[in-house]
Design a protein around this motif. Structure first.
Motif, mmCIF file in Angstrom:
data_model
loop_
_atom_site.group_PDB
_atom_site.id
_atom_site.type_symbol
_atom_site.label_atom_id
_atom_site.label_comp_id
_atom_site.label_asym_id
_atom_site.label_seq_id
_atom_site.Cartn_x
_atom_site.Cartn_y
_atom_site.Cartn_z
ATOM 1 N N ASP A 113 -1.829 6.565 16.393
ATOM 2 C CA ASP A 113 -2.466 6.673 15.083
ATOM 3 C C ASP A 113 -3.813 7.376 15.177
ATOM 4 O OD1 ASP A 113 -4.276 4.804 16.066
ATOM 5 O OD2 ASP A 113 -3.752 3.222 14.655
ATOM 6 N N SER A 132 2.071 5.809 6.413
ATOM 7 C CA SER A 132 0.943 4.870 6.367
ATOM 8 C C SER A 132 0.536 4.383 7.752
ATOM 9 C CB SER A 132 1.283 3.664 5.484
ATOM 10 O OG SER A 132 2.465 3.018 5.922
ATOM 11 N N ALA A 192 -2.687 5.555 8.239
ATOM 12 C CA ALA A 192 -3.687 4.952 7.352
ATOM 13 C C ALA A 192 -4.191 3.628 7.900
ATOM 14 C CB ALA A 192 -3.092 4.734 5.964
ATOM 15 N N ALA A 193 -3.765 3.258 9.109
ATOM 16 C CA ALA A 193 -4.179 1.987 9.703
ATOM 17 C C ALA A 193 -5.555 2.117 10.354
ATOM 18 C CB ALA A 193 -3.158 1.534 10.738
ATOM 19 N N THR A 212 -4.102 -1.555 6.646
ATOM 20 C CA THR A 212 -3.753 -0.285 6.027
ATOM 21 C C THR A 212 -4.759 0.035 4.929
ATOM 22 O OG1 THR A 212 -1.425 -0.734 6.461
ATOM 23 C CG2 THR A 212 -1.923 1.016 4.914
ATOM 24 N N GLU A 233 -5.919 1.675 1.724
ATOM 25 C CA GLU A 233 -5.313 2.203 0.502
ATOM 26 C C GLU A 233 -5.961 3.513 0.058
ATOM 27 O OE1 GLU A 233 -5.020 -0.672 -2.631
ATOM 28 O OE2 GLU A 233 -4.463 -2.291 -1.258
ATOM 29 N N VAL A 263 -0.405 4.852 0.890
ATOM 30 C CA VAL A 263 0.213 3.534 0.734
ATOM 31 C C VAL A 263 0.910 3.485 -0.625
ATOM 32 C CG1 VAL A 263 -0.145 1.059 1.030
ATOM 33 C CG2 VAL A 263 -1.700 2.657 2.145
ATOM 34 N N ASP A 305 4.543 4.256 -0.193
ATOM 35 C CA ASP A 305 4.644 4.004 1.251
ATOM 36 C C ASP A 305 5.856 4.742 1.831
ATOM 37 O OD1 ASP A 305 3.807 3.052 3.664
ATOM 38 O OD2 ASP A 305 4.571 1.017 3.395
#
Length: 446
Positions: free
Chosen positions: A24, A52, A55-56, A62, A64, A69, A74
């Motif tokens: 990630d 997503s 997006a972590a 996660t 938003e 998301v 998602d």
């Protein structure tokens, strides 16, 4: 030609499971674990995973605000296997393997939020100009007793002298380094040297350069995972935290990069103006790059005078106090050592920052300031130091990237917005967390 599964069988027992991995934004391995019976299907058809993942944040939350998301439902995207990254997870008790994936975005292009895809795109941009980067990574880390066996973040040992380049320190951890060397050979990781560093329990592992710059970043990411895995199997914890101890050395990630032209010659030697443009571009874009090279709150503790971590945007010949160093070498090995990144950074994003700086320099024919001489920590304005001001805090670095006009456009607006959203979320979360000293100092005394 043997299949990936046959190659796995050659190095030992066929694994029972395989971890399908997408690194990630922070370089953390995320994905799925599948039984070995499913591997042939995944190798042939790929697998779907949600965007997503990128997006972590560092804690797994996660974010938003990335738009990956709820706004897109998602959504899943197709992911395909990087077969050269199918390797046995030698440190696992149960027989297992790792397999790196890459995500495909719209129009069959790499997904904009994937750090590896970003680095790959910048390599292609340089290739379009007729230049091909050769890259090697050096990683520093601490090898510590397991946290459950000692106080959390306790310093490994303060007995005796710190023996920089001391071979006895490596001998004292013989099992770890022996198993690391064997595992690296299985992984086809080109280990070049192991060095005892500037603190008790701190070491550096150097990788030989790759003609394929993306493969070099693959090596660096895999080496970090391998070091952590082997350390755990040997009863240690390996930490790549940038500055785990206030009074001890920080850990860096140094990147050596040279440039080869279409004829296979070292372009920095053949065309010295290209070396100047690469240096100039890296320095001009460095304020925007800091957020990628120093991606965490702790990262900024590493930048201290006399620490071997750079504090000034400058370059020098054979000078380890400079942010960019031209190492002593033969003409065909002439290269730049980029010394700014911390060991906590994502190798793919470090590579993207380095190559993006070079690309900016070539596209704009940027002139480098004069090389510094002597101690960069002792220099002041007007003493051959560029007037480039580097962010000294995490929030400043995030602002420099999100508002950037040099490196940011080369990285792409979608990626910059995604990265900034994730990191701003982490910054806000940290700012809203109470420090224990707040209670110790103020709860009864204020």
């Amino acid at each position: 030609m043997s299949s990936p599964l046959e190659n796995l069988a050659i190095v030992g027992t066929m694994p029972q499971s395989v971890d399908l991995i997408l690194p990630d934004i922070n370089g953390i391995a995320r994905g799925k674990r599948i039984p070995i019976a499913m591997l042939e299907k995944v190798l042939s058809n790929g697998i779907s995973l949600p965007a997503s993942i990128f997006a972590a944040d560092i804690t797994g939350d996660t974010v938003e605000a990335t738009g990956l998301v709820w706004e897109c439902g998602d959504a899943d995207y197709p992911c395909f296997c990087l077969e050269h990254m199918l390797r046995p997870a030698l440190w696992r008790r149960a027989s297992a393997a790792d397999l790196m994936l890459t995500m495909q975005g719209p129009e069959n292009a790499g997904f904009y939020g994937e750090p590896r895809a970003l680095a790959k795109r910048l390599i292609a941009d340089l290739a379009a100009l007729g230049f091909f980067p050769q890259v090697a990574f050096e990683l520093e880390f601490y090898l510590l007793p397991r946290p459950e066996e000692t106080a959390q973040a306790a310093f490994p040992s303060n007995n005796g002298d710190i023996q920089v380049y001391g071979l006895d320190s490596i001998d004292a951890h013989e099992q770890f380094f022996s198993e690391l060397s064997a595992a690296a050979a299985t992984y086809d990781l080109p280990l070049e040297a192991m060095v005892s560093e500037n603190a008790h329990g701190q070491f550096e592992v150097n990788l030989h350069y790759r003609r394929d710059a993306l493969r070099a970043a693959d090596d660096a990411w895999a080496l970090k995972r391998l070091i952590k895995g082997v350390a755990g199997a040997c009863g240690y914890t390996a930490s790549f935290m940038a500055k785990p101890y206030p009074e001890e050395a920080g850990s860096g990630m140094h990147v050596h990069v040279s440039l080869v032209d279409r004829e296979g010659h070292n372009a920095f030697t053949k065309q010295p103006e290209l070396l100047e443009q690469a240096l100039g571009g890296m320095l001009v874009t460095m304020p925007e790059a800091v957020a990628l090279l120093a991606p965490h709150a702790n990262s900024y503790r590493r930048f201290q005078v006399g620490s071997y971590a750079p504090t000034v945007a400058c370059w020098g010949e054979n000078n380890r106090t400079a942010a960019l160093r031209i190492p002593r070498s033969e003409p065909e090995a002439r290269r730049i050592e980029h010394r700014f990144a911390g060991a906590d950074a994502n190798p793919y994003l470090v590579l993207a920052a380095v190559l993006g700086g070079m690309l900016y320099g070539f596209q704009n024919r940027v002139s480098a300031p004069p090389a510094i001489a002597g101690n960069a920590y002792a220099l002041h304005k007007g003493e051959n130091v560029s007037q480039i001001v580097l962010p000294s805090r995490w929030d400043q670095a995030l602002s420099a990237l999100s508002q950037g006009q040099c490196l940011a456009p080369l990285l792409g607006t979608p990626f910059v917005k995604l990265f900034s959203a994730v990191k701003q979320h982490e910054f806000n979360k940290l700012q809203n967390t109470y420090h224990p000293l707040e209670y110790a100092w103020y709860f009864e005394r204020s």
